[in-house]
Design a protein around this motif. Structure first.
Motif, mmCIF file in Angstrom:
data_model
loop_
_atom_site.group_PDB
_atom_site.id
_atom_site.type_symbol
_atom_site.label_atom_id
_atom_site.label_comp_id
_atom_site.label_asym_id
_atom_site.label_seq_id
_atom_site.Cartn_x
_atom_site.Cartn_y
_atom_site.Cartn_z
ATOM 1 N N PHE A 34 0.957 -2.901 -0.486
ATOM 2 C CA PHE A 34 -0.486 -2.855 -0.300
ATOM 3 C C PHE A 34 -1.182 -2.535 -1.620
ATOM 4 N N TYR A 36 -4.991 -1.149 -2.923
ATOM 5 C CA TYR A 36 -6.261 -0.555 -2.546
ATOM 6 C C TYR A 36 -7.096 -0.343 -3.808
ATOM 7 N N GLN A 38 -10.121 2.279 -5.219
ATOM 8 C CA GLN A 38 -10.774 3.549 -4.922
ATOM 9 C C GLN A 38 -11.831 3.845 -5.965
ATOM 10 N N GLY A 41 -14.879 9.603 -5.769
ATOM 11 C CA GLY A 41 -15.461 10.329 -4.650
ATOM 12 C C GLY A 41 -15.434 9.595 -3.331
ATOM 13 N N LYS A 42 -14.733 8.469 -3.266
ATOM 14 C CA LYS A 42 -14.685 7.673 -2.037
ATOM 15 C C LYS A 42 -13.247 7.454 -1.591
ATOM 16 N N GLY A 43 -13.115 6.991 -0.356
ATOM 17 C CA GLY A 43 -11.796 6.695 0.164
ATOM 18 C C GLY A 43 -11.292 5.347 -0.330
ATOM 19 N N PRO A 44 -9.973 5.169 -0.362
ATOM 20 C CA PRO A 44 -9.412 3.886 -0.762
ATOM 21 C C PRO A 44 -9.904 2.761 0.140
ATOM 22 N N PHE A 46 -9.146 -1.129 1.299
ATOM 23 C CA PHE A 46 -8.061 -2.089 1.379
ATOM 24 C C PHE A 46 -8.420 -3.398 0.661
ATOM 25 N N LEU A 87 -4.868 1.400 -6.444
ATOM 26 C CA LEU A 87 -3.685 2.045 -5.891
ATOM 27 C C LEU A 87 -2.751 1.016 -5.275
ATOM 28 N N PHE A 101 2.600 5.942 -1.851
ATOM 29 C CA PHE A 101 1.601 5.503 -2.818
ATOM 30 C C PHE A 101 2.045 5.775 -4.243
#
Lengths: 111, 114
Positions: A34, A36, A38, A41-44, A46, A87, A101
């Protein structure tokens, strides 16, 4: 033990300067790899899943490829808005869909 | 509207305090996860749940507990917070479809333990 190594740790590009990020993995029985993105300050978020060697997927300026030992995320003619941490994660068959990860590559694209 | 929400977004607490981080999702997914992210260490799995009655420890569960109150809600608790639990915490959800699964992450909770 599954291992994911991303390189380089940080990459600085000029706008329009194409390059690639690397994700090397050691896993017994890869089910999926996978990518990602990012932002600070934010989430990964997809991007792609790759399941078999030779597979490629594209999205706008990004193209992900997969071999038996590594994956590349190619960035063509990047723009400043592509700046983020990218990521990589692997899912091993039999792991109950738990992801391992890498530490990420911080990409900075200067205008 | 966000599919995966986390509350609070930021939290400062003191050593020894009990705190709870909450996660809610509107995606209808059965599977939910809690991760922590530390600089230089990447994302590490704390707990995961495949349905309300199925909860499993991840890589770093010591010092944490979880509760799956409903399909849409998964809470993470720190029973007695310590400074090395200072980190960014992410909730994620996923669904398994035809052997393929993708995890979708919430916006994160930044926790500082003094």
């Amino acid at each position: 033990e599954d291992q994911v190594t991303q390189s380089p740790e940080a990459l600085r590009l000029q706008e329009g300067e194409s390059s690639s990020l690397n994700c090397s993995y050691t896993v017994s029985g890869l089910r999926g790899l996978f990518w990602y993105r990012q932002d600070p300050g934010k989430g990964p978020e997809f991007l792609f899943t790759l399941y078999s060697a030779g597979e490629e997927k594209e999205k706008e300026r990004l193209k992900a490829t997969l071999t038996k030992k590594e994956s590349f995320l190619h960035i063509t003619a990047p723009k400043p808005e592509d700046s983020a941490t990218y990521l990589c994660a692997v899912d091993r068959a039999g792991s109950n869909y738990k992801l391992t990860f890498g530490k990420g590559t911080l990409l900075t694209v200067n205008p | 509207d966000a599919d995966v929400t986390q509350t609070p977004r930021n939290r400062i607490t003191k050593t020894g305090k009990r705190i709870m981080l909450e996660c809610s999702q509107t995606k209808g997914h059965d599977r939910m996860y809690w991760y922590r992210q530390d600089p230089g260490l990447g994302l590490r799995l704390i707990y995961y749940s495949f349905d309300v009655k199925d909860i499993n420890k991840g890589e770093i569960s010591d010092g944490y507990s979880v509760s799956r109150q409903a399909q849409a809600k998964f809470s993470l608790s720190l029973e007695s917070a310590i400074p090395n639990q200072t980190a960014l915490y992410f909730c994620a959800t996923s669904d398994l479809y035809q052997g393929e699964e993708t995890q979708y992450f919430g916006p994160g909770t930044r926790l500082l333990v003094l």
